[in-house]
Design an enzyme around this catalytic site. Structure first.
Site, PDB file in Angstrom:
ATOM      1  N   GLU A   1      15.310  61.063   2.820  1.00 40.12           N
ATOM      2  CA  GLU A   1      15.796  59.802   2.239  1.00 40.12           C
ATOM      3  C   GLU A   1      17.285  59.904   1.871  1.00 40.12           C
ATOM      4  O   GLU A   1      18.011  58.909   1.920  1.00 40.12           O
ATOM      5  CB  GLU A   1      14.951  59.465   0.998  1.00 40.12           C
ATOM      6  CG  GLU A   1      15.423  58.311   0.127  1.00 40.12           C
ATOM      7  CD  GLU A   1      15.103  56.928   0.660  1.00 40.12           C
ATOM      8  OE1 GLU A   1      15.003  56.773   1.882  1.00 40.12           O
ATOM      9  OE2 GLU A   1      14.973  55.996  -0.165  1.00 40.12           O
TER      10      GLU A   1
ATOM     11  N   THR B   1      21.620  48.427   1.208  1.00 37.86           N
ATOM     12  CA  THR B   1      21.485  49.058  -0.110  1.00 37.86           C
ATOM     13  C   THR B   1      22.854  49.454  -0.663  1.00 37.86           C
ATOM     14  O   THR B   1      23.134  49.252  -1.844  1.00 37.86           O
ATOM     15  CB  THR B   1      20.577  50.305  -0.020  1.00 37.86           C
ATOM     16  OG1 THR B   1      19.317  49.893   0.531  1.00 37.86           O
ATOM     17  CG2 THR B   1      20.346  50.927  -1.381  1.00 37.86           C
TER      18      THR B   1
END
Lengths: 311, 311
Positions: A132, A185
Site C-alpha cells: 500500500e 488521494t
C-alpha cells in the site's frame, strides 16, 4: 511446483469514518476486484493482465500494490518460485473505497493460501502495508487492516502499527453512494489543514471515543451523535458535487451517520437494516444524479471475514 | 418540616485521564469531604461551618459550588424551605481531585435524599454543573459526572452534555499521589496551548478511542499503550516538581498508565490489583518526597456508586 492457482476477492473498505481520520476503517461485503494468483516454475513476479479498469493500473511490478506486497512476501519466504497475477477490477480507481489496499491484501493472502499458510495474518499485514505504501507514499493501515481482518478496525497509533478489532453491532448496515468520477488521494490529502484549535482536538477525540463506545455498546443513538468530523469532511466536501445535500438526504431517509469514504468521492451512510439501507441509497442517488451522470449504490452489512476464496 | 438531616460523602474524581482532556473522568473510593445537610423551617440557604480546610473555602452562598447547586435545585422545586450545610473537607483545595465538583454534587444529592428523591440523577447533574460553574467559570462535566454517577465517564460533547458510562474492568485500581501544595485550576488552564498539529489531533483521537476500547475490552495492554496525552501533560508537568521522575517510578513499579489528575498536583497511576497499587504508591512517594515535604498516597478501586449516605 506446478501451475497451482487460486482465485480470491478482497473487500471494499471505508476509511476515516467521520471522527476517525487516519485511525478507523471497516470492511464491506463488496468485492473491489477478483484476483487469480498462480504459482509458476519460472521465478519472478509478473502481472499477466488487468481487466475492468479503463484508466490502466500499473502493470509495472514495482508500482502495483499487489506485486510490491508479494515481493516482500517472497523475500521473507526465501523460496525461488514464480508468481503470476490476473486482476479483474470491479470498480473504477480513485473511488475512496480502498482499491489499492484491496490489491495489496489480495495477493499475499492468495499466495499464503496456495502455500498452506506459512504466514500469520499479522505477517500478511506487514506485506500489505509495504504494498500500500507505493500507492500512498506512506504507511497507512486504515484500509489495509479492515480489508485483511474484516470488521471494524481502530488503528490506535503507528510505530508499531497498533490494530484493534472492534465488534460492531450485528444490525449495522452501510449504504455506499459511488458517484462515477475519480479523486486522487494525493490531491485530497493536500486539502487537509495542518493546524487545529484546542476546541477541534477536544471535539474530535470526544467523537472518536464516542463512536468506539457506540459501536461496542450497540448504541445507535451514540453512533449517530458521534459521527462528526473536523478534519476531512469540511476540507473535502467541495470535491463532491452536492455533498451536503446528499448527506442531508441520507439523514432524512433514516441514516444514523453519513460522511465521505476515504478521500471520496464515495459517501457512506450507516443504517440499522438492509431495507433501510436501500431507501437511504435511493435518496442519496436521487440528489447526486442531478449533478453527476452515473452513480452506483451498494448496501452491505459489515464484512467480518476479510478476503474470500472464490475458486 | 422539622430539622431533618443527612450526612453524605462525595468521591474524589480524576479528570482528563491521559488522552481524555476535557472528555473523561472516573470516581475513586476516596471521600473528598463529608457534608451534613439539614432542612430548616427558616427559608434560605446557609453554610453553618466549613472545617478541615485551612485556606478557607467561600462561606458566601453565591460563591460556594454546593450552595449555588442547591439554589438552582430549590428554584426548580418551588418549595419555600431552608437548608443548612456543614462541610468537613478531608483534602486541601487545589488538589486536582475534583474537590469543588464533590461539593456541587454532595449538596443536591443529599437534599434529594431528604426529600424522598423528587429529582432524577440527570436533574441532579444539571444542578451540580451549574454549581461547578462558579468554581471554573464554565460548564465542565469531567469531574461532576463521575462524582455523581460513579464509574468511568466519557463526555462526548456539550450542548447538550452527552454523558456515556463506560464499564471499567473489575481489577482496575488507581494509585493517587497527592503532593501537599495547591495548583489553581485557572492558572493551570492558562498553560494549555491553543493550537495543535494534524499529527497531534490524530494521536489524541487514536489514544482516546484506544483507551475507551481498552477499558471496555478489559485489555490492560491497550489501556497502557493508549495512556498518552499531547495536551495537558506536556504543558502542566512543569507545575509538579519531579513529575516525569515520579511517572517513571510508577511505570517501573508496574503501573499500566500514569498522568496528572485534573490540573494537578495529584498524579494517578493505574494498576491491576490493590497490592500492586500499594507498591506503585511507595515508589511514587519516594521520588516526590525528595522534592515536596508532605505527600499523601491513596489506593482505590474505581468507585461505581457515586456519593454515599453515611449518617
Amino acid at each position: 511446483m506446478g501451475d497451482k492457482s487460486i482465485k480470491v476477492t478482497a473487500p471494499a473498505t471505508v476509511s476515516n469514518v467521520g471522527p476517525g481520520f487516519d485511525i478507523m476503517g471497516f470492511a464491506l461485503d463488496i468485492a473491489v476486484e477478483e484476483m487469480v494468483v498462480r504459482i509458476k516454475s519460472k521465478p519472478g513476479i509478473r502481472i499477466k493482465k488487468i481487466t475492468g479498469d479503463k484508466k490502466g493500473l500499473p502493470l509495472n511490478v514495482k508500482k502495483n500494490t499487489a506485486t510490491v506486497a508479494l515481493s516482500h512476501m517472497l523475500a521473507k519466504l526465501e523460496m525461488n518460485i514464480g508468481v503470476e497475477l490476473e486482476i479483474r477490477k470491479k470498480m473504477i480507481s480513485g473511488s475512496g473505497l480502498g482499491s489499492s489496499a484491496a490489491s495489496a491484501v489480495a495477493a499475499p493472502f492468495a499466495l499464503n493460501e496456495l502455500l498452506d499458510r506459512p504466514f500469520s495474518k499479522k505477517d500478511l499485514m506487514e506485506f500489505a502495508l509495504l504494498g500500500e505504501e507505493v500507492a500512498s507514499g506512506c504507511i497507512h493501515a486504515d484500509n489495509v487492516a479492515p480489508c485483511l481482518y474484516g470488521g471494524f478496525i481502530l488503528i490506535r497509533g503507528y510505530n508499531p502499527t497498533d490494530i484493534i478489532q472492534i465488534e460492531p453491532p450485528k444490525k449495522l448496515h452501510c449504504t455506499i453512494l459511488h458517484p462515477q468520477f475519480e479523486i486522487k488521494t494525493s490531491e485530497a490529502r493536500k486539502l487537509i489543514k495542518q493546524n487545529y484549535s484546542l476546541k477541534d482536538i477536544i471535539a474530535q477525540s470526544g467523537n472518536a471515543a464516542g463512536l468506539i463506545a457506540g459501536l461496542m455498546k450497540g448504541d445507535y443513538g451514540l453512533i449517530k451523535r458521534s459521527l462528526k468530523d473536523v478534519i476531512a469532511e469540511p476540507a473535502r466536501a467541495q470535491l463532491i458535487p452536492g455533498f451536503y445535500e446528499i448527506k442531508e438526504a441520507a439523514m432524512n431517509a433514516g441514516s444514523i451517520g453519513c460522511s465521505i469514504s476515504g478521500s471520496g468521492p464515495a459517501i457512506f451512510a450507516f443504517s440499522t437494516s438492509y431495507e433501510k439501507g436501500i431507501e437511504i441509497g435511493k435518496a442519496m442517488k436521487k440528489v447526486s444524479s442531478e449533478r453527476v451522470k452515473k452513480n452506483i449504490v451498494y448496501v452491505s452489512p459489515i464484512n467480518t471475514v476479510g478476503p474470500k476464496i472464490i475458486g
